[in-house]
Design a protein around this motif. Structure first.
Motif: not given
Length: 316
Positions: A151-154, A175-182
């Motif tokens: 998993k990639i957390n924000k 699973d990748i949080d929606e804000d992980a790369f924003r």
């Protein structure tokens, strides 16, 4: 008479030779000889009485080669060293608690020691990691390939304002949080090849190279107009994802689009071109891969009129 005299004289000579002392050569013990020479180099008292029963012969190592044994450190000194060990991943000594969102290295051990750092690039390939480790704040490139990250957390990358490249090839990310790369405003390359990703998160507008090949995006894994505002996007790899459509609209900056080995069955005439403007030309997009899909490209010939090259795929 003369003969008897000669015989007598010869017997005397033989007797003299036999009675002479032996002339055999003497064999010297070289080891004892060297020891005697060594003792002669130093002054000593010949009259000193030595108890022969206490003499012990042995080999003595030179003093230079003898290890110097230091006493074991006191427990208090060990505790002081542990307290002075820096806890931050970049090697600095924090004066207070870490700022919010910045993770602390497990046990105070630097990621650059566990993995490897060259200037601002961190290499953590094949280290059996199950999560993204804390990274130095000035990291620009990070390689986390061939691990077991799921998993990639924000907050895994959010504090890395200088980050330009992330390579997470061959993990088990699902699973990748929606804000992980924003918030990564300088991120240029994002490689998520060979994982279990089912939903693509929001991407920063700075991305120019995106590789999400060999994942499980399927029909709903890419949101509508997910790539519309990525005006710097040049290379987009989405092959082997069980996609059933081409994710449009695509930015004019795109140079390569790989969609091979999916489940795409049809393509619209305005997928790449603008049917309302026949003068429109997409000159940059020279590499389109649609092979390995159940689609017949010959059914929509007008869809390629604005392209410099025909896509690779089935034409019959």
């Amino acid at each position: 008479m003369k003969t008897l005299a000669n015989i007598f004289l010869g017997l005397l000579i033989i007797k003299a030779v036999v009675s002479a002392p032996p002339t055999d050569s003497v064999n010297y013990d070289t080891a004892a000889y060297e020891v005697d020479l060594l003792y002669n180099l130093y002054d000593y008292d010949e009259n000193t009485n030595i108890d022969q029963g206490e003499i012990e012969i042995g080999t003595v190592l030179p003093v230079v080669n003898r290890p110097i044994l230091s006493p074991e450190p006191v427990q208090e000194e060990i505790e002081e060293e542990e307290e002075s060990t820096p806890k931050l991943i970049d090697g600095s000594s924090p004066q207070g608690p870490l700022s919010p969102g910045v993770p602390e290295a497990s046990g105070g051990v630097s990621t650059c020691i566990l993995c490897g750092c060259i200037r601002t690039t961190v290499y953590c390939d094949d280290h059996n990691l199950d999560a993204v480790p804390p990274l130095p704040k000035d990291t620009t490139h990070v390689y986390l390939r061939f691990n077991r990250i799921s998993k990639i957390n924000k907050n895994d990358f959010s504090y890395l304002s200088k980050l330009q490249k992330i390579d997470l090839t061959s993990n088990i990310i699902s699973d990748i949080d929606e804000d992980a790369f924003r918030s990564l405003s300088q991120l240029d390359e994002l490689i998520l090849l060979d994982n279990n990703i089912r939903q693509l998160p929001e991407l920063p507008h700075s991305v120019s190279f995106l590789d999400v090949s060999k994942n499980r995006l399927g029909r709903k894994g890419i949101k509508q107009e997910a790539f519309k505002d990525l005006n710097d996007l040049r290379l987009l790899y989405l092959n082997n994802n069980n996609l059933d459509h081409i994710p449009i609209p695509l930015p004019d900056s795109l140079q390569a689009l790989h969609l091979q080995d999916n489940n795409i069955q049809e393509m619209h005439e305005d997928t790449f071109c603008n049917m309302k403007d026949f003068t429109y030309a997409r000159r940059s997009l020279e590499d389109i891969r649609l092979d390995g899909n159940p689609i017949n490209l010959s059914k929509t010939p007008q869809a390629f009129m604005c392209l410099p090259r025909i896509p690779v795929g089935r034409l019959v």
